[in-house]
Design a protein around this motif. Structure first.
Motif, PDB file in Angstrom:
ATOM      1  N   ASP A 173       0.878  -1.208   0.049  1.00 53.93           N
ATOM      2  CA  ASP A 173       0.012  -0.034   0.053  1.00 53.93           C
ATOM      3  C   ASP A 173       1.001   1.073  -0.068  1.00 53.93           C
ATOM      4  O   ASP A 173       1.544   1.645   1.261  1.00 53.93           O
ATOM      5  N   HIS A 256      -2.680   1.685   8.905  1.00 55.28           N
ATOM      6  CA  HIS A 256      -3.337   0.530   9.219  1.00 55.28           C
ATOM      7  C   HIS A 256      -2.492  -0.556   9.157  1.00 55.28           C
ATOM      8  O   HIS A 256      -1.290  -0.767   8.759  1.00 55.28           O
ATOM      9  N   HIS A 263      -6.058  -3.733   4.453  1.00 50.14           N
ATOM     10  CA  HIS A 263      -6.477  -3.341   5.732  1.00 50.14           C
ATOM     11  C   HIS A 263      -6.496  -4.615   6.621  1.00 50.14           C
ATOM     12  O   HIS A 263      -7.534  -5.279   6.579  1.00 50.14           O
ATOM     13  N   THR A 296       1.215   0.708   8.096  1.00 47.12           N
ATOM     14  CA  THR A 296       1.277   1.758   6.915  1.00 47.12           C
ATOM     15  C   THR A 296       1.500   2.884   7.868  1.00 47.12           C
ATOM     16  O   THR A 296       0.643   3.209   8.653  1.00 47.12           O
ATOM     17  N   GLU A 298       0.662   6.686   6.600  1.00 43.59           N
ATOM     18  CA  GLU A 298       0.159   7.386   5.537  1.00 43.59           C
ATOM     19  C   GLU A 298      -0.399   8.831   5.790  1.00 43.59           C
ATOM     20  O   GLU A 298      -1.572   8.755   5.468  1.00 43.59           O
TER      21      GLU A 298
HETATM   22 MN   LIG Z   1      -3.818   2.614   3.129  1.00 46.59          MN
END
Ligand SMILES: [Mn+2]
Length: 448
Positions: A173, A256, A263, A296, A298
């Protein structure tokens, strides 16, 4: 299937204790499970097969155990995750090299897919590619079928590309933000630097034991400080935090869990409550950070018209906003950056769905003999039907073996000549075929 592997093969391949062929499963399986995904709220599909009702089934026991197994990763899982992330990063760089104003957003999506598959053997992406440019980069889940990355990329657009390849179920991701024409405007650079700063602040603070919710708040705080410097906001950041100003610009969660799902599961086990305040309520994980989790990071800053309008209409928030400066950023889009984070650094049950395309109309029976039992249509050919004609001859080892073992069939086989065709493979040709008002059209070979 050319070869039906022995059970031992699957035992080694999947490192499991017990392997049974499907038709034996009925007498073998004694407990199944289901559970709820804390992100989507969906209930996982329960295992089922003909005859399951004759077993005592506990469908809640296994779910939390599997979730915990997926939460922390083994060394081998980490290796695969590093691979998916490395190939996806290279794919992003390749996209950046090829982008030019005038192209369509979906061309970038297609390039990403092509790189992941051709260079990395990654047939799928972890989620639908998000290729937002210009104002579209403020649409958090842009790229979905209702907005399928179909805008023309314009000179001066900021791009927010959120794409990740998937390898053997293991996801990646990655989000990159950059100017389409290769040159940041002053405002684009300022927002980019603000997001980069929050990303680095989180990366510096994250360690086993910290609360993920605190990391989210840290990113909010850095964003607000930077937005004050840019002049969009003024006043005390402490006071802004109290009225959740951060969520106006970053409505989603900081990041996440990542793994077999993009996810991934395990964010809210029993006993961990979701914090019900703007922004944080969308955080997909509420538990403390642990070793071997993969997360992650982000953060993003977005200028989303309806959120800005709401903030301007709310005196508790509007008092911090310099609306003249903000006006300059309307239509700006958004910037998000992602960094993968492994703390030092399950089970894969892909939903293998066996589709059976049987077109059985009432009164039309499937003929239960070898070959014909697999025919997908049993009715007489009619006008305006569209049918494929695709005969083939195949040399399939286990079918040949079965025929040789059956005296009723083996008597017809010249096994010496047949031996030459072992490993040959197969040949099939197809022609499309329409019966239109009494006429049969066979399409030209070029139309095949
Ligand atoms: Mn993401």
């Amino acid at each position: 299937v050319d070869r039906i592997f022995p059970k031992e093969h699957f035992k080694v391949k999947y490192a499991v204790d017990e392997v049974q062929y499907f038709h034996i499963l009925l007498v073998f399986v004694s407990s199944m499970q289901r559970g709820q995904n804390t992100d989507s709220g969906s209930i996982s599909r329960e295992a089922s097969f003909e005859g399951i009702s004759s077993f005592q089934v506990n469908n809640s026991l296994l779910h939390p155990v599997i979730v915990e197994c997926r939460l922390t990763k083994t060394d081998m899982e980490l290796e695969v995750l590093r691979y998916t992330n490395r190939i996806s990063s290279e794919a992003h760089k390749m996209v950046m090299k090829h982008i030019k104003p005038g192209q369509k957003e979906y061309e970038m999506e297609s390039l990403f897919h092509h790189y992941c598959y051709s260079k990395g053997g990654m047939r799928h992406t972890s989620y639908t590619c998000i290729c937002g440019t210009g104002h579209n980069s403020s649409i958090i889940y842009y790229g979905h079928p209702g907005a399928p990355n179909d805008k023309t990329i314009m000179d001066g657009d900021i791009c927010l590309f959120d794409m990740g390849g998937e390898y053997y179920c293991y996801t990646s991701d990655i989000t990159c933000s950059f100017p389409a024409n290769g040159k940041f405007t002053v405002d684009q650079r300022a927002i980019y630097e603000a997001v980069l700063k929050s990303s680095r602040a989180v990366m510096a603070a994250i360690k086993p034991g910290v609360k993920w919710t605190d990391m989210h708040r840290l990113a909010d705080r850095v964003h607000l400080e930077e937005l004050v410097k840019i002049g969009i906001l003024n006043g005390s950041v402490e006071d802004m935090m109290k009225v959740f100003m951060g969520s106006v610009f970053m409505p989603h969660g900081l990041g996440h869990l990542l793994g077999i799902d993009v996810h991934d599961v395990g964010g809210y086990p029993e006993g961990v409550e979701r914090i019900n305040e703007p922004g944080l309520v969308n955080l997909l994980m509420g538990r403390p950070v642990q070793e071997r989790m993969v997360l992650t990071v982000e953060p993003g800053i977005y200028f989303i018209n309806h959120l800005l309008d709401e903030a301007l209409a709310d005196p508790k928030q509007s008092c911090f906003i310099n609306s003249q400066v903000l006006a300059r950023f309307r239509g700006f889009g958004g910037v998000s950056l992602s960094a993968k984070f492994y703390l030092v650094l399950l089970f894969c049950y892909p939903e293998a769905v066996a589709l059976s395309y049987c077109i059985i109309v009432q009164g039309v029976e499937r003929i239960n003999e070898p070959g014909l039992v697999n025919l997908l249509m049993g009715r007489p050919v009619q006008e305006r039907m569209v049918l494929t004609v695709e005969p083939g001859i195949y040399f399939i080892n286990h079918l040949l073996d079965e025929a040789l073992a059956d005296p009723k069939q083996s008597c017809f086989i010249n096994s010496q000549v047949l031996a030459r065709f072992r490993g040959f493979g197969g040949v099939s040709l197809s022609a499309k075929f329409y019966l239109v008002v009494q006429y049969t059209f066979r399409l030209d070979s070029k139309d095949r």
